[in-house]
Motif scaffolding. Structure first.
Motif, short mmCIF file in Angstrom:
data_model
loop_
_atom_site.label_atom_id
_atom_site.label_comp_id
_atom_site.label_asym_id
_atom_site.label_seq_id
_atom_site.Cartn_x
_atom_site.Cartn_y
_atom_site.Cartn_z
N SER A 39 0.94 -1.20 0.01
CA SER A 39 0.05 -0.10 0.04
C SER A 39 0.81 1.12 0.12
CB SER A 39 -1.01 -0.08 1.31
OG SER A 39 -1.97 -1.16 1.11
N ASN A 40 1.96 1.14 0.73
CA ASN A 40 2.85 2.39 0.77
C ASN A 40 3.58 2.68 -0.47
OD1 ASN A 40 2.12 2.73 3.53
ND2 ASN A 40 3.87 1.74 4.50
N GLN A 41 3.74 1.53 -1.13
CA GLN A 41 4.62 1.74 -2.39
C GLN A 41 3.77 2.24 -3.61
OE1 GLN A 41 6.62 -1.95 -3.12
NE2 GLN A 41 8.11 -1.48 -1.75
N CYS A 42 2.50 2.20 -3.35
CA CYS A 42 1.23 2.59 -4.30
C CYS A 42 0.80 4.03 -4.09
CB CYS A 42 0.31 1.58 -4.56
SG CYS A 42 0.71 -0.07 -4.97
N ASN A 43 1.30 4.70 -2.88
CA ASN A 43 0.68 5.68 -2.36
C ASN A 43 1.70 6.92 -2.63
OD1 ASN A 43 -0.39 7.93 -0.99
ND2 ASN A 43 -0.62 6.91 0.91
N PRO A 44 1.23 7.93 -3.55
CA PRO A 44 2.41 8.83 -3.86
C PRO A 44 2.49 10.08 -2.55
CG PRO A 44 0.58 9.04 -5.19
CD PRO A 44 0.12 7.85 -4.26
N ASN A 45 1.87 9.78 -1.55
CA ASN A 45 2.04 10.54 -0.41
C ASN A 45 2.76 9.95 0.47
OD1 ASN A 45 0.26 12.52 -1.37
ND2 ASN A 45 -1.69 11.51 -0.65
N ASN A 46 3.34 8.90 0.19
CA ASN A 46 4.35 8.10 1.24
C ASN A 46 5.76 8.03 0.66
OD1 ASN A 46 5.58 5.74 2.46
ND2 ASN A 46 3.69 5.52 3.52
N ASP A 47 6.72 8.24 1.54
CA ASP A 47 8.19 8.01 0.90
C ASP A 47 8.53 6.78 0.33
OD1 ASP A 47 8.71 10.77 1.96
OD2 ASP A 47 9.45 9.83 3.94
N ALA A 48 7.89 5.62 0.74
CA ALA A 48 7.98 4.18 0.06
C ALA A 48 7.94 4.13 -1.44
CB ALA A 48 7.24 3.26 0.98
N TYR A 49 6.91 5.05 -1.64
CA TYR A 49 6.30 5.26 -3.01
C TYR A 49 7.72 5.75 -3.90
CZ TYR A 49 3.97 7.14 -7.23
OH TYR A 49 3.35 7.44 -8.61
N TYR A 50 8.45 6.64 -3.62
CA TYR A 50 9.49 7.17 -4.25
C TYR A 50 10.79 6.32 -4.11
CZ TYR A 50 6.30 11.06 -4.91
OH TYR A 50 5.13 11.88 -5.29
N GLU A 51 10.85 5.70 -2.96
CA GLU A 51 12.06 4.92 -2.59
C GLU A 51 11.88 3.66 -3.57
OE1 GLU A 51 11.88 4.21 1.37
OE2 GLU A 51 12.58 6.48 1.96
N SER A 52 10.88 3.07 -3.58
CA SER A 52 10.69 1.85 -4.53
C SER A 52 10.88 2.39 -6.04
CB SER A 52 9.22 1.23 -4.31
OG SER A 52 8.04 2.07 -4.85
N ARG A 53 10.51 3.29 -6.59
CA ARG A 53 10.75 3.71 -7.87
C ARG A 53 12.08 4.22 -8.12
NH1 ARG A 53 6.09 3.14 -6.72
NH2 ARG A 53 4.44 3.09 -8.18
N GLU A 54 13.03 4.72 -7.18
CA GLU A 54 14.46 5.08 -7.41
C GLU A 54 15.11 3.83 -7.90
OE1 GLU A 54 15.41 7.02 -3.73
OE2 GLU A 54 14.31 8.86 -4.39
N GLU A 55 15.07 2.81 -7.04
CA GLU A 55 15.40 1.50 -7.04
C GLU A 55 15.56 0.89 -8.49
OE1 GLU A 55 14.31 -1.34 -3.99
OE2 GLU A 55 14.97 0.16 -2.32
N ASN A 56 14.23 1.01 -9.01
CA ASN A 56 13.91 0.53 -10.36
C ASN A 56 14.49 1.59 -11.63
OD1 ASN A 56 12.45 -1.29 -9.47
ND2 ASN A 56 10.47 -0.43 -9.74
N GLU A 57 14.74 2.71 -11.28
CA GLU A 57 15.19 3.66 -12.20
C GLU A 57 16.81 3.15 -12.12
OE1 GLU A 57 14.34 7.51 -10.99
OE2 GLU A 57 12.05 7.35 -11.57
N ASN A 58 17.32 2.99 -11.03
CA ASN A 58 18.86 2.57 -11.36
C ASN A 58 19.07 1.42 -11.66
OD1 ASN A 58 19.43 5.02 -9.67
ND2 ASN A 58 19.16 4.09 -7.70
#
Length: 61
Positions: A39-58
């Motif tokens: 849920s946190n990774q799917c919520n743009p209001n949560n830091d985990a959302y951006y952290e999970s996408r940073e790993e994929n971009e790298n």
């Protein structure tokens, strides 16, 4: 023939079977931790959302 649900005791250790059962049991903390993390990774209001996408971009670079 298997329906594709669960795991087999012929191919998995007892620890792997226990881990699988814990992750799919709503009475277990591991189940809710997994749900909350998703849920946190799917919520743009949560830091985990951006952290999970940073790993994929790298990984793509």
């Amino acid at each position: 023939m298997s329906k594709g649900h669960g795991v087999s005791s012929c191919t998995h250790s007892q620890r792997q079977l226990d881990d699988y059962a814990n992750q799919h049991n709503p009475n277990n903390h591991a189940y809710w931790d997994n749900i909350n993390n998703h849920s946190n990774q799917c919520n743009p209001n949560n830091d985990a959302y951006y952290e999970s996408r940073e790993e994929n971009e790298n990984e793509e670079e």
